[in-house]
Write a protein that holds these residues in place. Structure first.
Motif, short mmCIF file in Angstrom:
data_model
loop_
_atom_site.label_atom_id
_atom_site.label_comp_id
_atom_site.label_asym_id
_atom_site.label_seq_id
_atom_site.Cartn_x
_atom_site.Cartn_y
_atom_site.Cartn_z
N VAL A 1 10.48 64.70 18.28
CA VAL A 1 11.12 63.98 19.39
C VAL A 1 10.17 62.86 19.82
O VAL A 1 8.97 63.09 19.94
CB VAL A 1 11.36 64.92 20.60
N TRP A 2 10.71 61.67 20.07
CA TRP A 2 9.87 60.59 20.59
C TRP A 2 9.48 60.90 22.01
O TRP A 2 10.31 61.34 22.81
CB TRP A 2 10.61 59.25 20.56
N GLN A 3 8.21 60.68 22.35
CA GLN A 3 7.69 60.89 23.69
C GLN A 3 7.05 59.59 24.18
O GLN A 3 6.25 58.99 23.46
CB GLN A 3 6.65 62.01 23.69
N GLN A 4 7.41 59.19 25.39
CA GLN A 4 6.96 57.92 25.94
C GLN A 4 5.68 58.08 26.74
O GLN A 4 5.51 59.06 27.46
CB GLN A 4 8.04 57.34 26.86
N ASN A 5 4.79 57.12 26.62
CA ASN A 5 3.58 57.02 27.43
C ASN A 5 3.45 55.58 27.87
O ASN A 5 4.25 54.74 27.48
CB ASN A 5 2.35 57.46 26.62
N GLU A 6 2.41 55.28 28.64
CA GLU A 6 2.27 53.92 29.16
C GLU A 6 2.20 52.85 28.08
O GLU A 6 2.98 51.93 28.06
CB GLU A 6 1.04 53.82 30.05
N GLY A 7 1.26 52.97 27.16
CA GLY A 7 1.06 51.91 26.18
C GLY A 7 1.59 52.20 24.80
O GLY A 7 1.51 51.37 23.91
N PHE A 8 2.16 53.41 24.59
CA PHE A 8 2.64 53.76 23.26
C PHE A 8 3.60 54.94 23.34
O PHE A 8 3.76 55.56 24.37
CB PHE A 8 1.47 54.10 22.33
N SER A 9 4.23 55.21 22.23
CA SER A 9 5.12 56.36 22.09
C SER A 9 4.65 57.17 20.89
O SER A 9 4.12 56.63 19.93
CB SER A 9 6.56 55.89 21.87
N LEU A 10 4.85 58.50 20.97
CA LEU A 10 4.40 59.41 19.91
C LEU A 10 5.58 60.18 19.33
O LEU A 10 6.51 60.54 20.04
CB LEU A 10 3.41 60.44 20.47
N TYR A 11 5.47 60.48 18.03
CA TYR A 11 6.47 61.30 17.35
C TYR A 11 5.73 62.21 16.38
O TYR A 11 5.10 61.75 15.43
CB TYR A 11 7.46 60.42 16.58
N ASP A 12 5.75 63.52 16.65
CA ASP A 12 5.12 64.51 15.78
C ASP A 12 6.16 64.94 14.75
O ASP A 12 7.04 65.73 15.03
CB ASP A 12 4.65 65.71 16.62
N ASP A 13 6.06 64.38 13.56
CA ASP A 13 7.02 64.62 12.49
C ASP A 13 6.56 65.81 11.65
O ASP A 13 5.72 65.66 10.75
CB ASP A 13 7.15 63.37 11.63
N THR A 14 7.10 67.00 11.93
CA THR A 14 6.66 68.20 11.22
C THR A 14 7.12 68.21 9.77
O THR A 14 6.47 68.84 8.93
CB THR A 14 7.15 69.48 11.93
N SER A 15 8.20 67.53 9.45
CA SER A 15 8.68 67.52 8.06
C SER A 15 7.72 66.75 7.15
O SER A 15 7.62 67.03 5.97
CB SER A 15 10.08 66.93 7.97
N ARG A 16 6.99 65.78 7.72
CA ARG A 16 6.05 64.98 6.93
C ARG A 16 4.60 65.31 7.25
O ARG A 16 3.70 64.76 6.63
CB ARG A 16 6.32 63.49 7.18
N GLY A 17 4.39 66.18 8.25
CA GLY A 17 3.02 66.52 8.63
C GLY A 17 2.26 65.32 9.15
O GLY A 17 1.10 65.12 8.82
N SER A 18 2.92 64.51 9.97
CA SER A 18 2.27 63.29 10.44
C SER A 18 2.57 63.02 11.90
O SER A 18 3.52 63.55 12.48
CB SER A 18 2.72 62.10 9.59
N LEU A 19 1.73 62.20 12.50
CA LEU A 19 1.91 61.70 13.85
C LEU A 19 2.23 60.22 13.73
O LEU A 19 1.46 59.46 13.14
CB LEU A 19 0.65 61.90 14.70
#
Length: 192
Positions: free
Chosen positions: A34-52
């Protein structure tokens, strides 16, 4: 930016900017896939690819750590040294308009030195995340023989096609993949 941690696909992943060789303020991806919003960036923990996946807004130069907590006292991270370069090749923001039902072609500029790189075309969503839309059937991307240029064709325009699009190119270094968004297109759709 995408940081790959394939062995640790379900562990807590973070991004931080170093200050004097330390990383005092880490931002963790609190949810997976799930995309998560922060002040200067957004994060997505992609478990299918093992990546951030990190989508930066107002990126600043410096050293970043893209990492994963292995255990309570152990972490694994990749240092990323960010240097911002402007290339005079690329007009940053343009506006285009089209009519419902028409086909529209957009010319995307990029630094000629990235001619062999994978090209990207994405549409900005309500969270300011640029979602890749190349797979959708109404979009087609053509790489030109002219260095520094590719085109995107959007067929059968509808009102929902209005919005902000970005052109970009992808580069990789080890376990880090970067997509540089080089040009913004504000698209207006007219009904008449």
């Amino acid at each position: 930016m995408e940081c790959t941690h394939p062995v640790e696909e379900t562990k807590a992943k973070f991004i931080c900017k170093e200050s004097e060789g330390e990383c005092p303020e880490r931002t963790y991806a609190k949810m997976q896939n799930v995309w998560q919003q922060n002040e200067g960036f957004s994060l997505y923990d992609d478990t299918s690819r093992g990546s951030l996946i990190v989508f930066f807004r107002n990126l600043s130069e410096g050293t970043y750590r893209c990492g994963v907590d292995i255990s309570e006292f152990t972490e694994q991270y990749i240092e990323v040294n960010v240097e911002i370069k402007e290339d005079p090749c690329c007009e940053k923001i343009i506006s285009q308009a089209g009519y419902i039902g028409e086909t529209l072609t957009i010319s995307c500029e990029h630094p000629p030195t990235l001619r062999a790189s994978l090209k990207h075309f994405c549409k900005e969503d309500e969270n300011l995340i640029c979602q890749d839309i190349r797979a959708a059937g109404k979009y087609s991307l053509s790489d030109h023989s002219q260095p520094g240029l590719f085109t995107v064709t959007i067929s059968n325009l509808t009102l929902s096609d209005a919005g902000v699009y970005w052109c970009g190119v992808e580069t990789s270094e080890g376990d880090i993949t970067y997509t540089s968004l080089t040009m913004s297109i504000s698209l207006k759709i007219n009904s008449e």
